[in-house]
Design a protein around this motif. Structure first.
Motif, short mmCIF file in Angstrom:
data_model
loop_
_atom_site.label_atom_id
_atom_site.label_comp_id
_atom_site.label_asym_id
_atom_site.label_seq_id
_atom_site.Cartn_x
_atom_site.Cartn_y
_atom_site.Cartn_z
N GLU A 57 -0.26 7.09 1.33
CA GLU A 57 -1.58 7.70 1.41
C GLU A 57 -2.64 6.68 1.79
O GLU A 57 -3.54 6.96 2.60
CB GLU A 57 -1.92 8.33 0.04
CG GLU A 57 -3.17 9.22 0.05
CD GLU A 57 -3.01 10.47 0.92
OE1 GLU A 57 -4.05 11.00 1.35
OE2 GLU A 57 -1.85 10.90 1.17
N GLN A 58 -2.53 5.50 1.21
CA GLN A 58 -3.48 4.44 1.54
C GLN A 58 -3.35 4.01 2.99
O GLN A 58 -4.35 3.82 3.70
CB GLN A 58 -3.27 3.24 0.61
CG GLN A 58 -3.71 3.48 -0.83
CD GLN A 58 -3.29 2.37 -1.76
OE1 GLN A 58 -2.25 1.75 -1.57
NE2 GLN A 58 -4.10 2.11 -2.78
N LYS A 59 -2.10 3.88 3.43
CA LYS A 59 -1.89 3.50 4.83
C LYS A 59 -2.45 4.56 5.77
O LYS A 59 -3.00 4.25 6.83
CB LYS A 59 -0.40 3.30 5.10
CG LYS A 59 0.20 2.08 4.39
CD LYS A 59 1.71 2.01 4.60
CE LYS A 59 2.31 0.83 3.87
NZ LYS A 59 3.78 0.78 3.99
N LYS A 60 -2.28 5.80 5.37
CA LYS A 60 -2.77 6.91 6.18
C LYS A 60 -4.28 6.83 6.36
O LYS A 60 -4.83 7.22 7.40
CB LYS A 60 -2.39 8.23 5.50
CG LYS A 60 -2.76 9.47 6.30
CD LYS A 60 -2.28 10.72 5.58
CE LYS A 60 -2.67 11.97 6.37
NZ LYS A 60 -2.24 13.21 5.67
N HIS A 61 -4.95 6.30 5.36
CA HIS A 61 -6.41 6.17 5.43
C HIS A 61 -6.85 4.80 5.95
O HIS A 61 -8.00 4.39 5.77
CB HIS A 61 -7.02 6.41 4.05
CG HIS A 61 -6.98 7.85 3.63
ND1 HIS A 61 -5.89 8.42 2.99
CD2 HIS A 61 -7.89 8.84 3.81
CE1 HIS A 61 -6.13 9.70 2.76
NE2 HIS A 61 -7.34 10.00 3.26
N GLY A 62 -5.94 4.11 6.61
CA GLY A 62 -6.31 2.87 7.31
C GLY A 62 -6.49 1.67 6.41
O GLY A 62 -7.26 0.77 6.72
N ILE A 63 -5.75 1.62 5.29
CA ILE A 63 -5.85 0.48 4.37
C ILE A 63 -4.68 -0.47 4.61
O ILE A 63 -3.54 -0.06 4.76
CB ILE A 63 -5.86 0.96 2.90
CG1 ILE A 63 -7.21 1.64 2.60
CG2 ILE A 63 -5.63 -0.20 1.94
CD1 ILE A 63 -7.30 2.24 1.23
N ASN A 73 -9.65 -3.16 5.71
CA ASN A 73 -9.56 -2.18 6.81
C ASN A 73 -8.48 -2.61 7.79
O ASN A 73 -8.56 -3.68 8.40
CB ASN A 73 -10.93 -2.09 7.50
CG ASN A 73 -10.97 -0.99 8.53
OD1 ASN A 73 -9.96 -0.68 9.17
ND2 ASN A 73 -12.14 -0.38 8.70
N SER A 110 0.84 -1.20 0.00
CA SER A 110 0.00 0.00 0.00
C SER A 110 0.88 1.25 0.00
O SER A 110 1.98 1.26 0.56
CB SER A 110 -0.91 0.01 1.23
OG SER A 110 -1.74 -1.13 1.24
N SER A 156 -2.13 4.71 10.63
CA SER A 156 -3.33 5.51 10.86
C SER A 156 -3.54 5.84 12.33
O SER A 156 -4.39 6.63 12.68
CB SER A 156 -4.56 4.75 10.35
OG SER A 156 -4.66 3.49 11.00
#
Length: 916
Positions: A798-804, A886, A795, A915
Motif C-alpha cells: 500500500e505504501q509503495k502504491k502511494h509512492g513511498i 518520496n 514498505s 506507483s
C-alpha cells in the motif's frame, strides 16, 4: 662598591641607607661576589637561605639570621633596580623565590618542637600528614613586589591524630604549625621582619580555623565559594605540600575555571568592576598607582576577567602570571594587539614605579609621595627630568588602562536589540498563526511563570526580546519559535542559561538556526539543558579522536572507581555533548558526510574503550585479576578482553540515532581463579566484565543512556553466552556459522580492549572471510536474506502504491548496496584477499575496482548512490523523520542500484516503481 651605583642606590632608598649602616661589611662581601650584578636562580636563592640557617636550632638566632639575609638581599634588589641592572619580571621572580624559600625554612623549623611535644600527625588512612602551604595573590603568581605582604592558605589532606604522648588532632597540630610559621616570618624584632603574612583569603576568612582538611576545603568551595574567590584562586600555587598540595589545587580548578565559556561570570565581574569604580570615586586615591584609576589593579582585573570567563575552554588562559595571560589574550583574539601592547607597557611601568615607591622606606604602599624630597628621589631613580614630566608619562599610560577597563564587559540592557520591544512583538505577530500566538500568550500567563522567583522572571523578560530578534532574522520564524519554546520553559528556572544566551548573540542566532533545521537537537537540549554549555562554546569543528580521548580520560580521572553514578553521568554527557557538537558542525558548517560518520564513530569507540576500562577495573577491584590462556596475569594493561563492533560502528558509518552492535571476546583461562580475596573463575570474571559494561552503557538514568547496545550477533545469537572465548569464537565461525553471519563479519572490526587480542581477531576475521566459497551458493544465500529483510522491514504494498520509498530497506536502498559489498567480499576474496581488509562499504567497493571485480563506472555510481542515500538518512534523523521518502525523488538513484543488483545478485529482478 662602585661609587656611582652606590650613590644611585642610596638616592633611591632611605631604607638602603639604614641597611648599609648596619651591615656594610656583609654587603661589601656580597658585592665582591658579583651578586649585585647578576640575577639569582631559584636554586641559588634557596642555597643562600639554607646556608644561613644551617645547624641553627636557637629560635632567636634563626629569626635574626633570616632577617639579616632579607636586608642584604633587599639592598641588592634596590641596587639593581635603581641602576637598571634588572627588569620587573626578573626582580619579582627573585623576590617570590626568596619568599618560597623562607616559608619552607620556617615550616621545617616549626615542625621540630611540635613533633617533640605531640608526635607526628597521622591521618585516618594511616598516612603521615603534611602541612600544605598555598600562596595566593602576587606570591602565587611569582610577581611579589619589594615590600609586599604574602597571602597564604594552610591546609592538610585528612583528619586524624598525632601519635605522641600529648595527643592532639591533626587539624589542631596544623593550626599550631601554621601559627608558628607566621610568627617566625612576620614578628618584628630588632632586625625587622621577613614577610608580613595575610591569611584572610582562607575559607570564611578571619575567625575561621587557620588550617582545614582537603574534604572541608572541597565542601566549602562547592557550597559557599563566591565569585571573588574564583578570581583570587586564579593565582593560587603550592609552595609546600608536594603531591597532596597539587591534588588539592587540582580540586579547585573546576571551581575557578568552568569547563565552557563562563557567561555567568559576566554579571559578577561587572559588579566587581562597578565596586572598583565606586571605590576610586569615593576614596581620594588618585595618587595610588595600584588602586587608583588606570592602576595595576585594573590591568590585573582586565586579564583575570577574561581568564574567569574563557579559561575553562581556552586552557592557555589559566596561567597565573599577568603578562603571560595578557599575551595569550592577544593570541586567541580576545584583545586586539594594540590593547595588549598598551596594557603590557603600562603594567611594567607601573610595577617599576611601585618598586621605586616601596624602596624609599621599605613600606607597603603604592601611593605617590607628597614630599618634594621623596618625589625628587623617585624622579632620579626612574630617570625623568622633573616630577611633571614623570606625571605626564604616568597619566598617559594610566589613561590607556582606564580606556580598556571602562570598555570591559559593558552592561547589556534591554535596548541591545536593534529595535524596540514593541516593534519586535508587532513584527513577530505578523509572521505567526493564531496557534503560535496563543502558545506565547499561554506561556506568559501560565502557572509556570507565576511560580517563578522574581529574579528569574526579570531575567526571562530581559532574554525575551533577544530571542524574538533572533527568531525574526531566521527564514522560518514560526518553526523556530515552536521548537524553542519547550527549551525556554525547561531552562527558565536555571537563569544561568538565559544569561549565556543574552551575553552571546552569536550563540543565540546559531541556536535559532539549529532549531529550524533539527527538532532532534532542540529536544536533546530541552531534555538535557546542561548540553547548552557545550553548544554555546562550540567552534563547530568536528571533534578530533585524540581530543575526545583526552577529555573523557581527564573527566573520569577525577572520579573514584566506586562512584558509579558519577561515572555514568560523565559517560552520558560526554557522548551527548560530542554528538551535539557533530550535529552542529553538520548543520552549520556543512561538514562532509564521511567525516561526520568518522566523528560519530570516534565518539562511540572512545566511549566503549573508557567503559570497558571502568568495567574491568571494577570487577578486578572486587575479585582480583584472572590469568590468560598462557598463564599470565591479566592486569589492566593486559586485560585479555576485547570488544568487536559490527554493523554501522564496525563499518565506521554511525548515524545520529544508531545503536551499537557489539560482541565480546576473551582469551582468559576460564578455569583458573582470580587472585583477589573474593576469587572467581576466569569464565565468571569475563562474564561480569561484559555485564558491568552493559550496565554502565545502557542503564537509563536522568541523563539518558550512553548507547543502546545489541549483542545478538554473538555466536548462537540470543541463545549464546554474552562473552565468548577466542577459541570458541573461531570454532563457531569455521564450523557452525551461517552465511549471513559471515556477511555480518564483513562489517566487523575490533574497537577496544587488549591490542594483541584485537590483532588476533583481525587476522581471524580475514582468514574466515577469505575462505574459498562457491559463488552461486553465496549469491543465493545473500538473495534469500535480503528478501526476508524486505518482507519484514520494507514498505508495504500500500505504501509503495502511494509512492513511498524506504530509503534503507526497499529495493535500490542502502541495504541493497551494503549486501552487494558483502557479496563482493564473500564471493571473491578467496582469490582476492585484499577485498577482506576493510569493514566499510566505500573502501570495499573501491578495492573491488582495484581488483578488477567491478568496473570503475559501476563503483563510482554505486558509491555516489550510497553517499546520497546516507546523507539523506542523516538529514532525516536530525529532522526526527523516519526513513520513508518520496519514491519519485529517488528514481534515478534507485535505478543505478537496482540495475547493478540485477547484474550482480538477482538476474530475475526487474526495476519498476510500483506507483508508475
Amino acid at each position: 662598591m662602585n661609587a656611582e651605583q652606590l650613590q644611585k642606590t642610596l638616592r633611591a632608598s632611605q631604607y638602603a641607607e639604614q641597611v648599609l649602616g648596619l651591615h656594610r661589611e656583609l654587603l661589601e662581601q656580597d658585592y665582591a661576589k658579583d651578586q649585585f650584578l647578576e640575577s639569582l636562580s631559584t636554586e641559588q636563592i634557596q642555597q643562600q637561605v639554607n646556608e644561613v640557617l644551617l645547624d641553627i636550632s636557637d629560635e632567636s638566632m634563626w629569626m635574626r639570621l633570616l632577617r639579616i639575609l632579607r636586608a642584604r638581599l633587599m639592598f641588592r634588589w634596590i641596587w639593581q633596580d635603581a641602576n637598571q641592572l634588572t627588569d620587573v619580571i626578573t626582580l619579582t621572580r627573585e623576590l617570590s623565590d626568596f619568599a618560597d624559600a623562607c616559608i619552607c625554612a620556617a615550616k621545617d623549623f616549626a615542625r621540630i618542637p611540635l613533633i617533640a611535644k605531640h608526635g607526628e600527625p597521622i591521618g585516618y588512612s594511616g598516612n603521615l600528614q603534611d602541612l600544605i602551604v598555598i600562596a595566593m595573590g602576587k606570591l602565587g603568581a611569582q610577581e611579589l613586589n619589594l615590600s609586599s605582604d604574602i597571602d597564604l592558605i594552610f591546609a592538610f589532606d585528612e583528619q586524624g591524630e598525632t601519635n605522641g604522648r600529648k595527643c592532639i588532632d591533626v587539624q589542631q597540630f596544623c593550626i599550631l604549625w601554621g601559627q608558628k610559621i607566621i610568627y617566625l616570618l612576620e614578628h618584628i624584632t630588632a632586625d625587622g621582619f621577613v614577610f608580613r603574612v595575610d591569611m584572610r583569603l582562607r575559607p570564611w576568612g578571619d575567625g575561621s580555623p587557620l588550617a582545614i582538611s582537603h574534604i572541608a576545603f572541597e565542601k566549602y568551595l562547592s557550597q559557599h565559594g563566591r565569585e571573588w574567590e574564583r578570581y583570587a584562586w586564579i593565582k593560587a600555587r603550592v609552595v609546600s605540600g608536594d603531591e597532596q598540595g597539587e591534588e588539592l589545587l587540582e580540586m579547585t580548578r573546576p571551581f575557578v575555571f568552568r569547563k565552557y565559556v563562563d557567561y555567568t561570570a559576566f554579571e559578577a565581574m561587572r559588579e566587581m568592576k562597578a565596586m572598583i569604580e565606586r571605590e576610586v570615586a569615593r576614596r581620594n586615591i588618585a595618587d595610588d598607582i595600584k588602586l587608583g584609576a588606570g592602576g595595576i589593579r585594573e590591568v590585573e582585573f582586565i586579564v583575570q576577567v577574561f581568564q574567569l570567563i574563557y579559561g575553562g575552554s581556552k586552557l592557555e588562559l589559566q596561567d597565573r602570571q599577568c603578562l603571560i595571560s595578557l599575551k595569550h589574550l592577544g593570541e586567541v583574539g580576545l584583545l586586539d594587539q594594540q590593547a595588549v601592547e598598551d596594557l603590557e607597557d603600562a603594567y611594567l611601568f607601573l610595577r617599576r614605579v611601585e618598586h621605586a615607591i616601596q624602596a624609599l622606606n621599605d613600606q607597603q604602599t603604592q601611593s605617590l609621595p607628597t614630599e618634594d624630597d621623596l618625589r625628587q628621589r623617585i624622579v632620579d631613580t626612574l630617570g625623568f627630568d622633573s616630577w611633571q614630566k614623570f606625571l605626564d608619562v604616568l597619566n598617559e599610560k594610566r589613561t590607556k588602562v582606564t580606556f580598556q577597563f571602562e570598555h570591559l564587559i559593558k552592561e547589556k540592557g534591554l535596548d541591545s536589540p536593534t529595535e524596540s520591544f514593541s516593534q519586535l512583538e508587532k513584527q513577530l505577530d505578523e509572521v505567526l498563526d493564531d496557534g503560535a500566538k496563543n502558545l506565547i500568550h499561554e506561556f506568559w500567563h501560565g502557572h509556570a511563570i507565576k511560580k517563578l522567583p522574581a529574579k528569574a522572571v526579570q531575567r526571562l523578560k530581559e532574554f525575551w526580546p533577544h530571542l524574538i530578534e533572533a527568531i525574526l532574522q531566521s527564514d522560518k520564524p514560526q518553526i523556530a519559535l515552536l521548537r524553542l519554546m519547550p527549551l525556554v520553559e525547561s531552562v527558565m528556572r536555571r537563569t544561568v542559561y538565559l544569561v549565556m544566551l543574552i551575553e552571546s548573540k552569536g550563540a543565540l542566532q546559531r541556536l535559532v538556526k539549529m532549531a529550524t533545521v533539527s527538532p532532534w537537537i532542540c529536544e536533546e537540549l530541552t531534555h538535557y539543558p546542561v548540553l547548552l554549555d557545550e553548544f554555546l562554546s562550540m567552534d563547530f569543528e568536528l571533534p578530533k579522536r585524540q581530543d575526545l580521548e583526552d577529555s573523557l580520560r581527564q573527566q573520569l580521572l577525577r572520579i573514584e572507581i566506586d562512584q558509579v553514578e558519577d561515572q555514568m553521568r560523565v559517560l552520558r554527557l560526554f557522548k551527548k555533548s560530542n554528538v551535539l557538537a557533530v550535529a552542529a558542525s553538520d548543520v552549520l558548517a556543512e561538514s562532509p558526510l564521511m567525516k561526520v560518520s568518522d566523528a560519530l564513530t570516534d565518539i562511540a569507540e572512545v566511549s566503549v574503550k573508557a567503559t570497558l576500562h571502568l568495567a574491568y577495573q571494577m570487577i578486578a577491584k572486587k575479585n582480583g585479576y584472572p590469568l590468560d590462556a598462557n598463564g599470565q596475569r591479566c592486569s589492566l594493561d593486559h586485560m585479555a578482553f576485547a570488544v568487536v563492533g559490527y554493523g554501522k560502528v564496525g563499518g565506521i558509518e554511525l548515524g545520529y540515532g544508531s545503536d551499537l552492535d557489539l560482541v565480546f571476546i576473551h582469551y582468559m583461562d576460564e578455569q583458573a581463579d582470580t587472585d583477589g580475596a573474593k576469587a572467581i573463575s576466569g569464565f565468571e570474571f569475563a562474564m561480569r566484565v561484559a555485564q558491568k559494561f552493559m550496565s554502565l552503557m545502557t542503564t537509563q538514568t536522568l541523563d539518558g543512556r550512553v548507547y543502546e547496545i545489541d549483542t545478538r550477533l554473538r555466536p548462537s545469537g540470543e541463545a549464546g553466552l554474552l562473552v565468548t572465548s577466542l577459541k570458541a569464537f573461531e570454532q563457531y565461525q569455521l564450523k557452525s556459522a551461517w552465511v549471513w553471519e559471515h556477511q555480518a563479519l564483513v562489517r566487523a572490526r575490533s574497537i577496544a580492549g587488549e591490542q594483541t587480542l584485537r590483532d588476533t581477531f583481525e587476522s581471524l576475521r580475514c582468514r574466515i572471510l577469505t575462505l574459498p566459497r562457491d559463488e552461486e551458493t553465496v549469491r543465493q544465500e545473500v538473495l534469500n536474506m535480503r528478501q526476508k529483510m524486505k518482507d519484514h522491514l520494507g514498505s508495504s504494498k500500500e505504501q509503495k502504491k502511494h509512492g513511498i520509498f524506504h530509503l534503507k530497506q526497499d529495493a535500490g536502498g542502502i541495504v541493497d548496496i551494503e549486501f552487494m559489498a558483502q557479496y563482493v567480499v564473500l564471493a571473491w576474496s578467496g582469490t582476492n584477499p585484499d577485498l577482506a581488509h576493510y569493514s566499510d562499504n566505500v573502501r570495499i567497493l573501491e578495492d573491488a575496482k582495484k581488483a578488477g571485480c567491478l568496473s570503475s563506472d559501476d563503483v563510482s555510481a554505486l558509491i555516489q548512490a550510497y553517499l546520497s542515500e546516507r546523507a539523506e538518512s542523516h538529514r532525516l534523523a536530525l529532522a526526527n523523520h523516519n526513513m520513508q521518502v518520496n519514491a519519485m525523488d529517488w528514481h534515478d538513484t534507485r535505478e543505478v542500484v537496482c540495475k547493478l543488483w540485477q547484474r550482480l545478485i538477482d538476474p530475475t529482478a526487474t526495476f519498476a516503481l510500483e506507483s508508475e
